[in-house]
Enzyme design. Structure first.
Site, PDB file in Angstrom:
ATOM      1  N   ARG A   1     -12.691   0.062  18.375  1.00 52.89           N
ATOM      2  CA  ARG A   1     -11.257  -0.148  18.565  1.00 52.89           C
ATOM      3  C   ARG A   1     -10.930  -1.633  18.673  1.00 52.89           C
ATOM      4  O   ARG A   1      -9.951  -2.111  18.108  1.00 52.89           O
ATOM      5  CB  ARG A   1     -10.809   0.580  19.840  1.00 52.89           C
ATOM      6  CG  ARG A   1      -9.332   0.424  20.173  1.00 52.89           C
ATOM      7  CD  ARG A   1      -9.064   0.894  21.582  1.00 52.89           C
ATOM      8  NE  ARG A   1      -9.779   0.097  22.550  1.00 52.89           N
ATOM      9  CZ  ARG A   1      -9.831   0.355  23.850  1.00 52.89           C
ATOM     10  NH1 ARG A   1      -9.220   1.416  24.325  1.00 52.89           N
ATOM     11  NH2 ARG A   1     -10.493  -0.434  24.677  1.00 52.89           N
TER      12      ARG A   1
ATOM     13  N   HIS B   1       1.826   5.319  20.525  1.00 55.45           N
ATOM     14  CA  HIS B   1       1.709   5.955  19.207  1.00 55.45           C
ATOM     15  C   HIS B   1       0.233   6.238  18.924  1.00 55.45           C
ATOM     16  O   HIS B   1      -0.437   5.538  18.181  1.00 55.45           O
ATOM     17  CB  HIS B   1       2.299   5.044  18.128  1.00 55.45           C
ATOM     18  CG  HIS B   1       2.151   5.569  16.736  1.00 55.45           C
ATOM     19  ND1 HIS B   1       2.589   6.817  16.364  1.00 55.45           N
ATOM     20  CD2 HIS B   1       1.610   5.017  15.626  1.00 55.45           C
ATOM     21  CE1 HIS B   1       2.338   7.010  15.078  1.00 55.45           C
ATOM     22  NE2 HIS B   1       1.734   5.922  14.609  1.00 55.45           N
TER      23      HIS B   1
ATOM     24  N   GLY C   1       0.824  -1.204   0.000  1.00 57.40           N
ATOM     25  CA  GLY C   1       0.000   0.000   0.000  1.00 57.40           C
ATOM     26  C   GLY C   1       0.854   1.247   0.000  1.00 57.40           C
ATOM     27  O   GLY C   1       2.071   1.193  -0.229  1.00 57.40           O
TER      28      GLY C   1
ATOM     29  N   ARG D   1       7.478  14.670  13.056  1.00 57.77           N
ATOM     30  CA  ARG D   1       6.399  15.663  13.077  1.00 57.77           C
ATOM     31  C   ARG D   1       6.654  16.731  14.143  1.00 57.77           C
ATOM     32  O   ARG D   1       6.403  17.915  13.925  1.00 57.77           O
ATOM     33  CB  ARG D   1       5.063  14.963  13.331  1.00 57.77           C
ATOM     34  CG  ARG D   1       4.562  14.180  12.129  1.00 57.77           C
ATOM     35  CD  ARG D   1       3.303  13.380  12.438  1.00 57.77           C
ATOM     36  NE  ARG D   1       2.772  12.793  11.205  1.00 57.77           N
ATOM     37  CZ  ARG D   1       1.874  11.821  11.161  1.00 57.77           C
ATOM     38  NH1 ARG D   1       1.408  11.311  12.302  1.00 57.77           N
ATOM     39  NH2 ARG D   1       1.434  11.354  10.004  1.00 57.77           N
TER      40      ARG D   1
ATOM     41  N   ARG E   1      -9.007   1.978  10.247  1.00 60.64           N
ATOM     42  CA  ARG E   1     -10.286   1.927  10.958  1.00 60.64           C
ATOM     43  C   ARG E   1     -11.380   2.511  10.067  1.00 60.64           C
ATOM     44  O   ARG E   1     -11.225   3.575   9.486  1.00 60.64           O
ATOM     45  CB  ARG E   1     -10.193   2.722  12.270  1.00 60.64           C
ATOM     46  CG  ARG E   1     -11.440   2.623  13.142  1.00 60.64           C
ATOM     47  CD  ARG E   1     -11.164   3.224  14.498  1.00 60.64           C
ATOM     48  NE  ARG E   1     -12.362   3.267  15.325  1.00 60.64           N
ATOM     49  CZ  ARG E   1     -12.379   3.660  16.594  1.00 60.64           C
ATOM     50  NH1 ARG E   1     -11.251   4.030  17.164  1.00 60.64           N
ATOM     51  NH2 ARG E   1     -13.490   3.694  17.281  1.00 60.64           N
TER      52      ARG E   1
ATOM     53  N   SER F   1       2.217  -1.523  11.237  1.00 57.69           N
ATOM     54  CA  SER F   1       0.770  -1.740  11.322  1.00 57.69           C
ATOM     55  C   SER F   1       0.189  -1.156  12.613  1.00 57.69           C
ATOM     56  O   SER F   1       0.812  -1.213  13.678  1.00 57.69           O
ATOM     57  CB  SER F   1       0.470  -3.238  11.273  1.00 57.69           C
ATOM     58  OG  SER F   1       1.078  -3.843  10.148  1.00 57.69           O
TER      59      SER F   1
END
Length: 312
Positions: free
Chosen positions: A88, A175, A9, A151, A82, A119
């Site tokens: 969750r 994370h 992906g 970031r 998701r 992942s």
């Protein structure tokens, strides 16, 4: 050197592209479950070799784990995002079964590899990979900290008006938007503490922006980011392959460090040819330590789903 990236992906392909451009391996295997997907991505990348001047051979395969044999490093990006209405627990359950299966198949052919888990939810998937693989804890790393720290540096650079490359700044904890801890009190601009250069309001702005960095991009482009996650993963691969001994915040199994046991969380580590070569103690303040403990509690609640599903 042979490297495998599982999942072709956006993140997996970007990671593979970075690995090839940096010539970190002689052979790079890109594996996916979708027929022809990895093959197409690899051909597209190989058609840039003459333009970019790299010699890494990229091979795409569909569920052919035999082709991954003897990989020194394996990156796992497999899993689903998701979806609306998905709990969750459902997300963890779906991705846990995927990641567990990938780990087992990889180890059939590369029993001594170093695994980098991308992942999501990353901390829980990293913990699952460690428990599934039986590998020494130094050979299982989670990518999230490299991304979050990058970031953090980006948002600091906007406030300081400087190059992100001149900054040292790390994120620890889980994370996730509510579990990560940007260590603003430890961040420096060429050895100068950023707390001496930014107002409290600016510091809070940077920390908040960092914590919702992923959600911000999802809101803007409608999907998860891929350039920075791919580059962050490739940076970890590079530190392993070239034995760079770089300090990179990574998800690792803790056995007493930072007051936590039997859990995978992001902390500052030195990454070299053996994977995690050292976990660094940043001497957290009481407030930071309390935040880390709270983050650990949140991750443990997600890990509990693995126990309920009898996956660990």
């Amino acid at each position: 050197m042979k490297i495998t990236v599982v999942g072709a992906g956006a993140v997996g392909a970007t990671c593979a592209d970075n690995i090839a451009r940096k010539e970190l391996a002689e052979e790079l295997i890109l594996l996916d479950i979708k027929e022809g997907f990895a093959e197409g991505k690899s051909i597209d990348m190989m058609q840039t070799a003459a333009l970019l001047g790299f010699d890494t051979k990229i091979k795409g395969v569909t569920n052919d784990y035999a082709s991954t044999a003897d990989s020194e490093v394996v990156v796992i990006t497999s899993g689903l995002p998701r979806k609306p209405g998905m709990t969750r627990e459902e997300l963890i359950g779906t991705n846990a079964n995927i990641v567990k299966g990938v780990t087992e198949n990889i180890l059939k052919y590369s029993p001594n590899t170093i695994i980098i888990v991308v992942s999501n939810p990353m901390d829980t998937m990293n913990y699952l990979t460690l428990k599934t693989s039986g590998l020494p804890k130094n050979r299982i790393l989670g990518m999230g900290g490299a991304l979050d720290s990058s970031r953090f540096k980006y948002y600091l650079s906007l406030e300081l008006g400087c190059s992100p490359a001149d900054l040292n700044a790390v994120v620890i904890g889980g994370h996730g938007d509510t579990t990560m801890i940007p260590l603003i009190n430890h961040a420096t601009w060429n050895s100068i503490p950023v707390t001496q250069l930014l107002s409290k309001e600016q510091q809070d702005k940077v920390v908040k922006a960092t914590m919702v960095g992923g959600a911000t991009l999802t809101g803007l482009i409608g999907t998860s980011a891929w350039y920075a996650p791919g580059a962050g993963t490739a940076a970890m691969v590079e530190s392993i392959v070239r034995d760079e001994k770089k300090l990179i915040s990574s998800g690792v199994y803790l056995d007493g460090e930072y007051g936590q046991k039997d859990i995978s969380l992001v902390v500052p580590v030195i990454i070299g040819k053996n994977g995690v070569e050292k976990i660094l103690d940043f001497k957290l303040t009481d407030e930071e330590q309390a935040a880390f403990a709270k983050s650990a509690d949140a991750v443990r609640s997600m890990n509990a789903v693995l126990t309920d599903m009898k996956l660990v």
